[in-house]
Scaffold this motif. Sequence first.
Motif, PDB file in Angstrom:
ATOM      1  N   GLY A  76       0.821  -1.205   0.000  1.00 27.93           N
ATOM      2  CA  GLY A  76       0.000   0.000   0.000  1.00 27.93           C
ATOM      3  C   GLY A  76       0.858   1.259   0.000  1.00 27.93           C
ATOM      4  O   GLY A  76       2.071   1.206  -0.172  1.00 27.93           O
ATOM      5  N   ASP A  77       0.188   2.375   0.204  1.00 29.13           N
ATOM      6  CA  ASP A  77       0.908   3.640   0.186  1.00 29.13           C
ATOM      7  C   ASP A  77       1.752   3.792   1.439  1.00 29.13           C
ATOM      8  O   ASP A  77       1.328   3.406   2.520  1.00 29.13           O
ATOM      9  N   PRO A  78       2.926   4.365   1.272  1.00 28.52           N
ATOM     10  CA  PRO A  78       3.765   4.578   2.466  1.00 28.52           C
ATOM     11  C   PRO A  78       3.129   5.630   3.366  1.00 28.52           C
ATOM     12  O   PRO A  78       2.434   6.519   2.903  1.00 28.52           O
ATOM     13  N   PRO A  79       3.371   5.514   4.655  1.00 25.84           N
ATOM     14  CA  PRO A  79       2.792   6.498   5.569  1.00 25.84           C
ATOM     15  C   PRO A  79       3.398   7.879   5.362  1.00 25.84           C
ATOM     16  O   PRO A  79       4.463   8.021   4.771  1.00 25.84           O
ATOM     17  N   LYS A  80       2.679   8.863   5.856  1.00 30.05           N
ATOM     18  CA  LYS A  80       3.122  10.257   5.730  1.00 30.05           C
ATOM     19  C   LYS A  80       4.538  10.399   6.320  1.00 30.05           C
ATOM     20  O   LYS A  80       4.832   9.848   7.384  1.00 30.05           O
ATOM     21  N   GLY A  81       5.369  11.113   5.608  1.00 30.54           N
ATOM     22  CA  GLY A  81       6.717  11.345   6.124  1.00 30.54           C
ATOM     23  C   GLY A  81       7.706  10.261   5.786  1.00 30.54           C
ATOM     24  O   GLY A  81       8.852  10.310   6.213  1.00 30.54           O
ATOM     25  N   ALA A  82       7.262   9.268   5.007  1.00 28.19           N
ATOM     26  CA  ALA A  82       8.168   8.173   4.690  1.00 28.19           C
ATOM     27  C   ALA A  82       9.280   8.634   3.753  1.00 28.19           C
ATOM     28  O   ALA A  82       9.106   9.553   2.970  1.00 28.19           O
TER      29      ALA A  82
END
Length: 415
Positions: free
Chosen positions: A16-22
């Motif tokens: 899935g999409d990487p978390p914010k700030g990745a």
Amino acid sequence: MAVRDGVIADVSEVRGDPPKGAVDLEGRTLMPGLIDAHVHVTSDVSRSPGFGPRAARSGEEPRPREVGYFVLAQTAGAFLRAGVTSVRDVGCYDDESIVLRHAFELGLLDGPRLFCCGRIVSATAPGGRLFGTMYREADGPWEMRKAVREQIRRGADFIKVMSTGARSVVREDPEPAQMTREELRAVVDEAHRMGLRVAAHAEGLDGARLAIEEGVDTIEHGLSLHRDPSLLEAMAEGGIVLVPTLTTFHDLAERFAPEYAPTLVDQAKRQLDEAYLTLGAARDAGVTLAMGFDSGPPGANVAELVRMVDGGLTAAAGVVAATAGSAAALGRSDLGEVAPGKAADLLVVDGDPYADARVLADASNLWLVLRDGRAVAGAALTGHAPARSVKRSSGNGVPSPCLALLAGAEQPVVL
Ligand SMILES: [Zn+2]
């Protein structure tokens, strides 16, 4: 990979999409932080040319004792910038490493985990005159017990004992056992009963044999062990870790030779050859090896790892010695590995140290150093290699590993 509260909670493929700030690691190597199992954390930088303040010149005002604590602070930063996230101090002056550990605990500065021995327990010996407050001399089993108890009172995390004399003291012969069996047994029994491990300085074979038979946890130097393979087998079987400290023999035989008594330099040359023979024999016997630099300047610790590789370990085995092997020396199974449940002391490295250990010797290859999941050093922090924005995955469909830098402890880190 997820990190929660400074601990690796999960290692799995990211979906899935990487978390914010990745942040995309872009193919860099993720590995455990380095652990140096044999360091003397001290403000005395005489063995560390170029590190710390220059020696005072004649006529200058006397240097206050307390200036040394600022040197210790510099030392702490140097370890982290070199990717060394844990350090075992095996002897210092005036309890300086305990003071430094206290400063870490108070949050006054960042540094590696620091494991202290207090003062080195030694029989009454010439080294006591040279090393002063680094030593606690004792004789007889009950005095040995008292000496151990004093170190526990002082704040020791483990006990260091001289099972033989030291190669750096003219009037000490490092060959015979310096303590009796009864004395060594008392040290080990007292320490183990109280839950502390024992590190034994052991150069000659008789002292090493006594230490192994009496159940110490690590053998420091141990250069003579190649002469008796049965002792290496006993170490492998008993989980006793060898810290070969190759660099210290190079130091005495080569680097600092002009400053030492010629007899010690000649002795060190012989010991240097033996240390390498023991490294190979210990590896072949399946002894757990740990990295111990036993030299300076702080931050050059990887030189010892490189020497272990030059001495016959594969790069991967060298890295394992400098991480999991050293963690075993510390008795800390929660350190030295990238696995669930382990502390998030991690390095993100440009290059592959498991193929070429020298990559680690150049600190500019250390992109990020994490301690307890918190970024404490690395090119990504100093602006030399600004963090790049997240890219989702490469053409082959495998997501690039990415790292969400910790803003707060509750925010999971995902690699
Ligand atoms: Zn040492």
